[in-house]
Design an enzyme around this catalytic site. Structure first.
Site, PDB file in Angstrom:
ATOM      1  N   ARG A 142      11.169  44.161  59.503  1.00 42.32           N
ATOM      2  CA  ARG A 142      11.568  43.854  58.133  1.00 42.32           C
ATOM      3  C   ARG A 142      12.020  42.390  58.119  1.00 42.32           C
ATOM      4  O   ARG A 142      12.436  41.855  59.149  1.00 42.32           O
ATOM      5  CB  ARG A 142      12.732  44.741  57.706  1.00 42.32           C
ATOM      6  CG  ARG A 142      12.430  46.220  57.687  1.00 42.32           C
ATOM      7  CD  ARG A 142      13.702  47.046  57.446  1.00 42.32           C
ATOM      8  NE  ARG A 142      13.413  48.469  57.426  1.00 42.32           N
ATOM      9  CZ  ARG A 142      13.537  49.286  58.464  1.00 42.32           C
ATOM     10  NH1 ARG A 142      13.968  48.825  59.627  1.00 42.32           N
ATOM     11  NH2 ARG A 142      13.251  50.571  58.346  1.00 42.32           N
TER      12      ARG A 142
ATOM     13  N   HIS B 240       7.222  42.318  53.607  1.00 45.67           N
ATOM     14  CA  HIS B 240       7.034  43.762  53.773  1.00 45.67           C
ATOM     15  C   HIS B 240       5.546  44.141  53.806  1.00 45.67           C
ATOM     16  O   HIS B 240       5.174  45.126  54.437  1.00 45.67           O
ATOM     17  CB  HIS B 240       7.777  44.537  52.678  1.00 45.67           C
ATOM     18  CG  HIS B 240       8.260  45.868  53.148  1.00 45.67           C
ATOM     19  ND1 HIS B 240       9.352  46.009  53.983  1.00 45.67           N
ATOM     20  CD2 HIS B 240       7.782  47.110  52.931  1.00 45.67           C
ATOM     21  CE1 HIS B 240       9.529  47.301  54.243  1.00 45.67           C
ATOM     22  NE2 HIS B 240       8.592  47.975  53.622  1.00 45.67           N
TER      23      HIS B 240
ATOM     24  N   ARG C  87       4.599  44.078  57.258  1.00 44.12           N
ATOM     25  CA  ARG C  87       5.082  45.310  57.920  1.00 44.12           C
ATOM     26  C   ARG C  87       4.082  46.451  57.709  1.00 44.12           C
ATOM     27  O   ARG C  87       3.751  47.173  58.647  1.00 44.12           O
ATOM     28  CB  ARG C  87       6.461  45.658  57.374  1.00 44.12           C
ATOM     29  CG  ARG C  87       7.111  46.877  57.985  1.00 44.12           C
ATOM     30  CD  ARG C  87       8.573  46.952  57.518  1.00 44.12           C
ATOM     31  NE  ARG C  87       9.163  48.250  57.704  1.00 44.12           N
ATOM     32  CZ  ARG C  87       9.673  48.702  58.850  1.00 44.12           C
ATOM     33  NH1 ARG C  87       9.647  47.928  59.925  1.00 44.12           N
ATOM     34  NH2 ARG C  87      10.214  49.893  58.940  1.00 44.12           N
TER      35      ARG C  87
ATOM     36  N   HIS D   8      11.892  54.007  61.587  1.00 43.48           N
ATOM     37  CA  HIS D   8      12.026  55.031  60.555  1.00 43.48           C
ATOM     38  C   HIS D   8      12.868  56.194  61.087  1.00 43.48           C
ATOM     39  O   HIS D   8      12.644  56.659  62.203  1.00 43.48           O
ATOM     40  CB  HIS D   8      10.654  55.577  60.150  1.00 43.48           C
ATOM     41  CG  HIS D   8       9.779  54.575  59.479  1.00 43.48           C
ATOM     42  ND1 HIS D   8       8.410  54.605  59.556  1.00 43.48           N
ATOM     43  CD2 HIS D   8      10.068  53.505  58.691  1.00 43.48           C
ATOM     44  CE1 HIS D   8       7.897  53.609  58.859  1.00 43.48           C
ATOM     45  NE2 HIS D   8       8.885  52.922  58.332  1.00 43.48           N
TER      46      HIS D   8
ATOM     47  N   TYR E 198       2.112  55.990  56.077  1.00 44.97           N
ATOM     48  CA  TYR E 198       1.153  55.014  56.588  1.00 44.97           C
ATOM     49  C   TYR E 198      -0.150  55.697  56.996  1.00 44.97           C
ATOM     50  O   TYR E 198      -1.221  55.146  56.811  1.00 44.97           O
ATOM     51  CB  TYR E 198       1.734  54.249  57.777  1.00 44.97           C
ATOM     52  CG  TYR E 198       2.850  53.316  57.388  1.00 44.97           C
ATOM     53  CD1 TYR E 198       2.582  52.123  56.728  1.00 44.97           C
ATOM     54  CD2 TYR E 198       4.169  53.624  57.671  1.00 44.97           C
ATOM     55  CE1 TYR E 198       3.595  51.271  56.355  1.00 44.97           C
ATOM     56  CE2 TYR E 198       5.196  52.768  57.309  1.00 44.97           C
ATOM     57  CZ  TYR E 198       4.904  51.592  56.648  1.00 44.97           C
ATOM     58  OH  TYR E 198       5.907  50.754  56.286  1.00 44.97           O
TER      59      TYR E 198
ATOM     60  N   LYS F  41      18.103  48.971  60.070  1.00 42.74           N
ATOM     61  CA  LYS F  41      18.983  49.534  59.046  1.00 42.74           C
ATOM     62  C   LYS F  41      20.104  50.308  59.715  1.00 42.74           C
ATOM     63  O   LYS F  41      19.901  51.000  60.710  1.00 42.74           O
ATOM     64  CB  LYS F  41      18.188  50.462  58.126  1.00 42.74           C
ATOM     65  CG  LYS F  41      17.291  49.732  57.156  1.00 42.74           C
ATOM     66  CD  LYS F  41      16.638  50.715  56.207  1.00 42.74           C
ATOM     67  CE  LYS F  41      15.831  49.983  55.165  1.00 42.74           C
ATOM     68  NZ  LYS F  41      15.192  50.922  54.224  1.00 42.74           N
TER      69      LYS F  41
END
Length: 176
Positions: A40, A129, A132, A155, A164, A64
């Site tokens: 990211r 992004h 990404r 994730h 994806y 994150k």
């Protein structure tokens, strides 16, 4: 909306910059890390020099929730990073990617970089992004396991990673 860049668009992106100067080599290295590791924009600007092991071929990423993960990078990306580091100022800044003045590159600077690049290349949608998404798609097309991709992308849920797969499958089906 387009979910990833074509090989021709990726090539145009990398060929936009002169690898024989600080800014050009930095921009190439940044894009290589975004595409290869699937980071990211916030992870890219937070990346520290000490978190990059170019000999072993990985970067430690704080994602994150400040969760740390280790992501492998290719030999080609390593070469691009090393080229950039040859031009990088000797600065006390611990961040991998710095400005021409040796200060840490900011999230807003990356956003503005992509805004200028979008105009220069005439790409309708171009942002960090998107690189990404391109990264995830390329890894799937090269046969990467879904669980490995989940770890690489950071994730927390496999369901997010499966998006994806759905996009990739739809893209392959559309080109038959």
């Amino acid at each position: 909306m387009k979910d990833c860049l074509s090989p021709e668009e990726l090539q145009a992106l990398f060929e936009t910059f002169n690898p024989e100067c600080f800014l050009g080599s930095r921009n190439i290295a940044m894009m290589a890390v975004l595409v290869d590791a699937g980071l990211r924009a916030s992870e890219l600007v937070d990346l520290k020099l000490q978190d990059c092991d170019l000999d072993l071929g990985y970067v430690k990423v704080k994602g994150k929730g400040r969760k740390e993960r280790v992501v492998g990078i290719s030999d080609q990306t390593i070469l691009m990073i090393k080229k950039y580091l040859d031009f990088r100022l000797d600065t006390d800044c611990p961040n991998m990617f710095v400005t021409f003045n040796g200060t840490a590159l900011t999230y807003n600077a990356v956003q503005n970089f992509f805004k200028r690049l979008r105009k220069r290349l005439g790409f309708e949608k171009l942002h960090a992004h998107l690189l990404r998404h391109t990264s995830a798609t390329l890894h799937l097309q090269n046969g990467e396991d879904l669980v490995a991709l989940q770890r690489q992308m950071g994730h927390t849920s496999i369901a997010v990673t499966q998006l994806y797969v759905a996009r990739n499958y739809a893209d392959v089906k559309a080109h038959r």
